[in-house]
Design an enzyme around this catalytic site. Sequence first.
Site, mmCIF file in Angstrom:
data_model
loop_
_atom_site.group_PDB
_atom_site.id
_atom_site.type_symbol
_atom_site.label_atom_id
_atom_site.label_comp_id
_atom_site.label_asym_id
_atom_site.label_seq_id
_atom_site.Cartn_x
_atom_site.Cartn_y
_atom_site.Cartn_z
ATOM 1 C CB ILE A 155 -0.214 1.555 7.762
ATOM 2 C CG1 ILE A 155 -0.169 1.811 9.133
ATOM 3 C CG2 ILE A 155 1.361 0.918 7.385
ATOM 4 C CD1 ILE A 155 -0.065 0.750 10.323
ATOM 5 N N GLY A 185 -4.544 -1.015 -1.538
ATOM 6 C CA GLY A 185 -4.514 -1.592 -0.371
ATOM 7 C C GLY A 185 -3.635 -0.999 0.660
ATOM 8 C CB SER A 186 -3.261 0.645 3.251
ATOM 9 O OG SER A 186 -2.411 1.255 4.044
ATOM 10 N NE ARG A 187 -1.249 -2.769 10.374
ATOM 11 C CZ ARG A 187 -0.242 -3.457 10.734
ATOM 12 N NH1 ARG A 187 0.588 -4.396 9.994
ATOM 13 N NH2 ARG A 187 0.144 -3.317 11.977
#
Length: 216
Positions: A155, A185-187
């Site tokens: 994501i 940055g993410s997940r």
Amino acid sequence: MFHKEGNQSIFIAFVITIIIMSAIWLIAIPQMLQISLSAITIILLLIILQFFRNPKRNVTLSDSTVISPVDGKVVVIEKVIDKEYFKGERLMISVFMSPINVHVTRYPISGKVAYSKYHPGKYLVAWHPKASEENERTTVVINHKNKIQVMYRQIAGALAKRIVNYAEENQTIIQGNDSGFIKFGSRVDVYLPVDTLITVELNQKVKGGETVLATF
């Protein structure tokens, strides 16, 4: 040492650094200012280098474990309804990646890719409740030989502007191998059968390719 997705960015960063450093020391400015500007330039270069690092991981192959696809911190462990593939209840583990984490994505289990799809979308902050459904993302489902299916979703966050996904449908893959990369940055969300035994806790730091998220 560095991931192939960073080759172009690293090259550009080095060229820009050389240009800036040359300009700093050719222009007639106070020496302390030259030193300060040079230090800032070097720090920015090091940030880019550390972002694209690809450290070797000691992956222990196992037919009964699900390993973390990425480095980061576990921010969600809960039952959810998956609307895209399973159309039903799954256990979801979300790992948040800060800009200083290694951003290589790895396969959580071995098996065959049953589903791989890219979804364009928004760039909400990665921890936003709707990020997994509205942000730019990729969804991958792997069929394990034990007839268990594991899905993971890369994501994009507010800073991530490019998701790279190597998984192709019907491809046989190996646990711990590179499956993609997320720039900044993410997940990553991992979806498991509801009876899976979770082996991590909220706020726990995990390492991609090494930390066991669950067993089945």
